[in-house]
Motif scaffolding. Structure first.
Motif, PDB file in Angstrom:
ATOM      1  N   LEU A  72      -7.719  40.507 -11.482  1.00  0.00           N
ATOM      2  CA  LEU A  72      -8.907  40.938 -12.213  1.00  0.00           C
ATOM      3  C   LEU A  72      -9.683  39.729 -12.718  1.00  0.00           C
ATOM      4  O   LEU A  72     -10.921  39.744 -12.746  1.00  0.00           O
ATOM      5  N   PHE A  73      -8.971  38.684 -13.080  1.00  0.00           N
ATOM      6  CA  PHE A  73      -9.597  37.446 -13.550  1.00  0.00           C
ATOM      7  C   PHE A  73     -10.551  36.894 -12.482  1.00  0.00           C
ATOM      8  O   PHE A  73     -11.698  36.534 -12.769  1.00  0.00           O
ATOM      9  N   PHE A  74     -10.093  36.835 -11.247  1.00  0.00           N
ATOM     10  CA  PHE A  74     -10.922  36.357 -10.153  1.00  0.00           C
ATOM     11  C   PHE A  74     -12.105  37.287  -9.924  1.00  0.00           C
ATOM     12  O   PHE A  74     -13.261  36.853  -9.805  1.00  0.00           O
ATOM     13  N   ARG A  75     -11.844  38.582  -9.883  1.00  0.00           N
ATOM     14  CA  ARG A  75     -12.903  39.557  -9.602  1.00  0.00           C
ATOM     15  C   ARG A  75     -13.965  39.561 -10.703  1.00  0.00           C
ATOM     16  O   ARG A  75     -15.153  39.740 -10.441  1.00  0.00           O
ATOM     17  N   GLU A  76     -13.530  39.355 -11.946  1.00  0.00           N
ATOM     18  CA  GLU A  76     -14.490  39.300 -13.055  1.00  0.00           C
ATOM     19  C   GLU A  76     -15.442  38.107 -12.885  1.00  0.00           C
ATOM     20  O   GLU A  76     -16.640  38.225 -13.177  1.00  0.00           O
ATOM     21  N   HIS A  77     -14.918  37.002 -12.417  1.00  0.00           N
ATOM     22  CA  HIS A  77     -15.770  35.831 -12.262  1.00  0.00           C
ATOM     23  C   HIS A  77     -16.660  35.921 -11.028  1.00  0.00           C
ATOM     24  O   HIS A  77     -17.748  35.342 -11.016  1.00  0.00           O
ATOM     25  N   VAL A  78     -16.223  36.627 -10.008  1.00  0.00           N
ATOM     26  CA  VAL A  78     -17.124  36.904  -8.889  1.00  0.00           C
ATOM     27  C   VAL A  78     -18.302  37.741  -9.382  1.00  0.00           C
ATOM     28  O   VAL A  78     -19.467  37.461  -9.082  1.00  0.00           O
ATOM     29  N   ALA A  79     -17.989  38.778 -10.171  1.00  0.00           N
ATOM     30  CA  ALA A  79     -19.042  39.636 -10.723  1.00  0.00           C
ATOM     31  C   ALA A  79     -19.978  38.841 -11.638  1.00  0.00           C
ATOM     32  O   ALA A  79     -21.208  39.026 -11.601  1.00  0.00           O
ATOM     33  N   LYS A  80     -19.418  37.950 -12.429  1.00  0.00           N
ATOM     34  CA  LYS A  80     -20.232  37.126 -13.326  1.00  0.00           C
ATOM     35  C   LYS A  80     -21.150  36.206 -12.517  1.00  0.00           C
ATOM     36  O   LYS A  80     -22.329  36.022 -12.862  1.00  0.00           O
ATOM     37  N   GLU A 234     -21.179  43.401   0.896  1.00  0.00           N
ATOM     38  CA  GLU A 234     -21.512  42.010   1.210  1.00  0.00           C
ATOM     39  C   GLU A 234     -20.239  41.167   1.207  1.00  0.00           C
ATOM     40  O   GLU A 234     -19.365  41.342   0.353  1.00  0.00           O
ATOM     41  N   PHE A 235     -20.169  40.227   2.156  1.00  0.00           N
ATOM     42  CA  PHE A 235     -19.004  39.361   2.292  1.00  0.00           C
ATOM     43  C   PHE A 235     -19.401  37.921   1.989  1.00  0.00           C
ATOM     44  O   PHE A 235     -20.364  37.395   2.555  1.00  0.00           O
ATOM     45  N   ILE A 236     -18.657  37.288   1.080  1.00  0.00           N
ATOM     46  CA  ILE A 236     -18.910  35.882   0.756  1.00  0.00           C
ATOM     47  C   ILE A 236     -17.651  35.065   1.040  1.00  0.00           C
ATOM     48  O   ILE A 236     -16.548  35.605   1.113  1.00  0.00           O
ATOM     49  N   THR A 237     -17.855  33.769   1.203  1.00  0.00           N
ATOM     50  CA  THR A 237     -16.735  32.871   1.467  1.00  0.00           C
ATOM     51  C   THR A 237     -16.872  31.614   0.628  1.00  0.00           C
ATOM     52  O   THR A 237     -17.988  31.193   0.311  1.00  0.00           O
ATOM     53  N   PHE A 238     -15.759  31.032   0.287  1.00  0.00           N
ATOM     54  CA  PHE A 238     -15.748  29.763  -0.438  1.00  0.00           C
ATOM     55  C   PHE A 238     -15.733  28.571   0.526  1.00  0.00           C
ATOM     56  O   PHE A 238     -15.830  27.424   0.104  1.00  0.00           O
ATOM     57  N   SER A 239     -15.621  28.848   1.814  1.00  0.00           N
ATOM     58  CA  SER A 239     -15.454  27.791   2.808  1.00  0.00           C
ATOM     59  C   SER A 239     -16.633  26.844   2.871  1.00  0.00           C
ATOM     60  O   SER A 239     -16.479  25.621   2.773  1.00  0.00           O
ATOM     61  N   PRO A 276      -2.697  30.813  -7.525  1.00  0.00           N
ATOM     62  CA  PRO A 276      -3.366  29.547  -7.821  1.00  0.00           C
ATOM     63  C   PRO A 276      -4.628  29.300  -6.997  1.00  0.00           C
ATOM     64  O   PRO A 276      -5.564  28.630  -7.466  1.00  0.00           O
ATOM     65  N   ILE A 277      -4.693  29.835  -5.788  1.00  0.00           N
ATOM     66  CA  ILE A 277      -5.924  29.703  -4.999  1.00  0.00           C
ATOM     67  C   ILE A 277      -7.044  30.497  -5.668  1.00  0.00           C
ATOM     68  O   ILE A 277      -8.202  30.058  -5.706  1.00  0.00           O
ATOM     69  N   GLN A 278      -6.714  31.649  -6.219  1.00  0.00           N
ATOM     70  CA  GLN A 278      -7.722  32.430  -6.932  1.00  0.00           C
ATOM     71  C   GLN A 278      -8.169  31.714  -8.205  1.00  0.00           C
ATOM     72  O   GLN A 278      -9.368  31.704  -8.530  1.00  0.00           O
ATOM     73  N   PHE A 279      -7.231  31.108  -8.930  1.00  0.00           N
ATOM     74  CA  PHE A 279      -7.604  30.330 -10.112  1.00  0.00           C
ATOM     75  C   PHE A 279      -8.542  29.191  -9.725  1.00  0.00           C
ATOM     76  O   PHE A 279      -9.535  28.906 -10.410  1.00  0.00           O
ATOM     77  N   ALA A 280      -8.228  28.522  -8.627  1.00  0.00           N
ATOM     78  CA  ALA A 280      -9.072  27.425  -8.153  1.00  0.00           C
ATOM     79  C   ALA A 280     -10.459  27.942  -7.777  1.00  0.00           C
ATOM     80  O   ALA A 280     -11.475  27.278  -8.024  1.00  0.00           O
ATOM     81  N   GLY A 281     -10.511  29.133  -7.196  1.00  0.00           N
ATOM     82  CA  GLY A 281     -11.791  29.742  -6.856  1.00  0.00           C
ATOM     83  C   GLY A 281     -12.634  30.004  -8.084  1.00  0.00           C
ATOM     84  O   GLY A 281     -13.871  29.833  -8.062  1.00  0.00           O
ATOM     85  N   VAL A 282     -12.008  30.404  -9.162  1.00  0.00           N
ATOM     86  CA  VAL A 282     -12.737  30.625 -10.417  1.00  0.00           C
ATOM     87  C   VAL A 282     -13.332  29.310 -10.926  1.00  0.00           C
ATOM     88  O   VAL A 282     -14.475  29.271 -11.405  1.00  0.00           O
ATOM     89  N   THR A 283     -12.571  28.238 -10.813  1.00  0.00           N
ATOM     90  CA  THR A 283     -13.105  26.930 -11.204  1.00  0.00           C
ATOM     91  C   THR A 283     -14.327  26.567 -10.366  1.00  0.00           C
ATOM     92  O   THR A 283     -15.310  26.025 -10.878  1.00  0.00           O
TER      93      THR A 283
END
Length: 409
Positions: A72-80, A234-239, A276-283
């Protein structure tokens, strides 16, 4: 062992084949190779993102199975991030799902919505995962040609009534891979209305949302348009945005029912994304987007593009200037198709490019260049390609309706 029938009809994945050829050349002692084949960012992942991974990976609490939908932490930051970037309100509980890279979601969506006898609408040229997902789901792929003449936009109204009736999915991708164009707002509005009228799910690949060359003309999200969330996801990527290609992190955002359907498919195929990959994504979403990194990266890609376009202009080669992405869609000489020209460049000039047919039959007379290598390599590779084009001594190999232009760029 007998393969499944579906594998017999599936060609080798072009980028795996390119990697293998380059590997064999390097194994034989050839080192001076410029690789414009695959869009693998050459710059490292930002330090803050790597540090967050290291810190969170050291915590045993993060070593358990992750949530199938993503934390949920990751998803909340995607929404933000969507709220800050596009002014869109997204419900992180029901309208976001984490992905092992956007490719996974773009493939799996067909498993959720396509059955035998159904049709999937795929632009031509386009990213191969759209086609492959429909193929594996047992559906029929209907290709929609993208040409200069139609502004690299598919002609949806030109489809016959039977195809419209059977169609379950439409894939779109703007900024577009491989042409680099944006979709005009009026086209998007008409497309949303078309999908609503025919009950077609609109799958919007927004991988290059942050790779654009005019700050006054940023790419728009599908979900910014009225009705976009009703008909699409919609699909997004961090790549590409954060140079996290090997990390395999992305997300799907949009229609609640579609997100839930993706969750059903994913929960049967994988066990989620390492926390941890999700945490890194939030950063990445919080710190890196507010830093100078995105602007500096765009400026570097713009520098590479400018050099390439200027060199093509100097030799009179008609290359459409992209509005975004890291690609150039380059027509071949009149005496060579895309595969032949790609082979010629690799064997004679040690330059790797992707033949246009990797993205569909409309690309038969093109090659795609991915400028995700350092500036010095770009200069070297573009100079070699221009030398090859001049030695061929043939005009660009494009259909007549595409070459009847007085401007050269």
């Amino acid at each position: 062992m007998l393969k499944a029938d579906k594998l017999k009809g599936l060609p080798p994945y072009i980028f795996a084949r390119l990697d293998e050829r380059v590997f064999r050349l390097r194994e034989s002692g050839v080192q001076d190779i410029v690789d414009f084949g695959k869009a693998d960012p050459d710059h490292p992942t930002p330090d803050a993102v790597v540090k967050r991974l290291q810190e969170t990976a050291a915590d045993p609490e993060n070593h358990h199975y992750p949530a199938f939908k993503g934390s949920l932490f990751f998803r909340e930051h995607v929404a933000k991030w969507y709220r800050e970037r596009y002014g869109i309100e997204i419900d992180p509980e029901t309208e976001v799902i984490a992905l092992l890279g956007s490719k996974e979601g773009l493939f799996h969506i067909s498993l959720a919505y396509v059955s035998a006898g159904d049709v999937g609408l795929v632009p031509d040229p386009s990213f191969p995962a759209y086609n492959d997902g429909i193929f594996f789901a047992g559906g029929e792929v209907v290709r929609l040609p993208l040409t200069k003449e139609n502004g690299y936009l598919p002609d949806l109204e030109g489809l016959d009534d039977e195809t419209k009736r059977r169609a379950k999915l439409l894939f779109l991708n703007y900024p577009n891979n491989p042409t680099g164009v944006f979709a005009p707002p009026d086209f998007m509005e008409k497309t949303i209305a078309f999908c609503k009228a025919h009950q077609i799910l609109l799958c919007y690949d927004h991988a290059y949302s942050e790779v654009y060359y005019d700050s006054a003309n940023k790419p728009k999200s599908l979900l910014e348009y009225a009705g976009g969330k009703d008909v699409g996801v919609e699909f997004i990527t961090f790549s590409k945005t954060f140079n996290m290609a090997g990390w395999r992190l992305g997300a799907a955002i949009g229609n609640q029912e579609v997100i839930n359907s993706l969750l059903v498919v994913q929960s049967h195929i994988n066990s989620g994304i390492f926390a941890p990959i999700q945490f890194a994504g939030v950063t990445a979403l919080t710190e890196i987007t507010r830093s100078s990194f995105p602007h500096e990266q765009r400026e570097e890609y713009k520098r590479r593009m400018s050099y390439a376009l200027q060199k093509f202009k100097e030799i009179g080669w008609d290359v459409h200037p992209p509005q975004g992405t890291v690609y150039l869609w380059v027509p071949t000489p009149a005496n060579l198709n895309g595969e032949q020209f790609a082979d010629h460049l690799l064997e004679e000039y040690r330059v790797v490019v992707a033949p246009g047919t990797a993205f569909g039959s409309t690309g038969d007379r093109y090659v795609r260049l991915s400028l995700t290598t350092n500036y010095e390599n770009v200069v070297k590779g573009i100079d070699r390609i221009c030398e090859a084009l001049q030695k061929q001594g043939k005009s660009p190999n494009v259909p007549a309706h595409e070459s009847e232009r007085s401007d050269r760029c």
